[in-house]
Design an enzyme around this catalytic site. Structure first.
Site, PDB file in Angstrom:
ATOM      1  CB  CYS A   2      -0.947   0.245   1.246  1.00  0.00           C
ATOM      2  SG  CYS A   2      -2.020   1.473   1.176  1.00  0.00           S
ATOM      3  CD  GLU A 105      -1.472  -1.606  -4.475  1.00  0.00           C
ATOM      4  OE1 GLU A 105      -0.440  -1.762  -4.922  1.00  0.00           O
ATOM      5  OE2 GLU A 105      -1.646  -2.371  -3.205  1.00  0.00           O
TER       6      GLU A 105
END
Length: 223
Positions: A2, A105
């Site tokens: 993340c 992402e």
């Protein structure tokens, strides 16, 4: 992993899932946080428990103890954090939650990388497990916090092989409790994680790659 996320709603919209007002030592603030592109190396609102009440502190996203001679780390693997030299004490005594709307992402497509925004299908906030150098009210710019990650599975693995450890609201509250020990925290991480099939994702503008961009258009789907 993340490396970017959105934290844009009001504090109350996140906190209402976790605790009533009697359990918080957090001033009411009706203004939206409005951060659609939160990046490492900045201070982030981090939720933790002190003196049996929840507190919200701006804490540096990144962790670099004095003996660490490399850039700050931003993620810690759930598989090893509880036992590693670097993270064991944080796992025991510095557990916290980062609330968010979702995270980004990047997936390679041809010679470019396409960003995706990942969020809960039911519209609930995302409560990401974090560990860091408590007490967080110090505002230390070197020993801040890390987001805990786990292996992606099912459809999420098509975007990235790692994902933040997202906990249910009930598990998130237990994760933060000061009387929860390291072993119990491991059980919470295993049993309280939100399953991959509870998430959905869509491609978003590549403008999210520039941390100066912060508008709500960053999380909107693109063709």
């Amino acid at each position: 992993m993340c490396g970017r996320f959105a934290q844009a709603q009001t504090r109350e919209e996140y906190l209402t899932y976790l605790a009533d007002e009697a359990e918080r030592d957090i001033p009411y603030d009706p203004e939206p946080i409005g951060r659609y592109n939160v990046a490492p190396g900045t201070k982030v609102l981090l939720l933790s428990e002190r003196n049996e009440a929840l507190h919200l502190d701006p804490v540096f996203w990144g962790y670099a103890p004095g003996w660490w001679d490399k850039p700050p780390l931003i993620n810690a693997r759930v598989e090893t954090a509880a036992t590693s030299r670097m993270f064991k004490n944080l796992w025991q005594h510095g557990r916290a939650i980062v609330f968010a709307d979702g995270w980004y992402e990047w997936k390679k497509q041809g010679d470019k990388k396409q960003p995706y925004f990942i969020h809960r299908s039911d519209g609930q906030p995302v409560f990401m497990a974090a560990i860091g150098s408590a007490p967080f009210e110090r505002g230390d710019d070197a020993e801040g916090f890390l987001i805990v990650t786990g292996a992606a599975d099912k459809g999420l693995i098509d975007i990235h092989d790692r994902r933040p450890l997202v906990l249910s609201p009930e598990a998130a509250r237990e994760w933060m409790r000061q009387d929860t020990d390291g072993k119990e925290a491991g059980e919470i991480a295993a049993d309280g994680a939100v399953a991959s099939d509870k998430f959905t994702w869509h491609p978003v503008t590549r403008a999210v790659g520039n941390i100066k961009n912060q508008g709500p258009e960053l999380i909107e789907p693109v063709t």
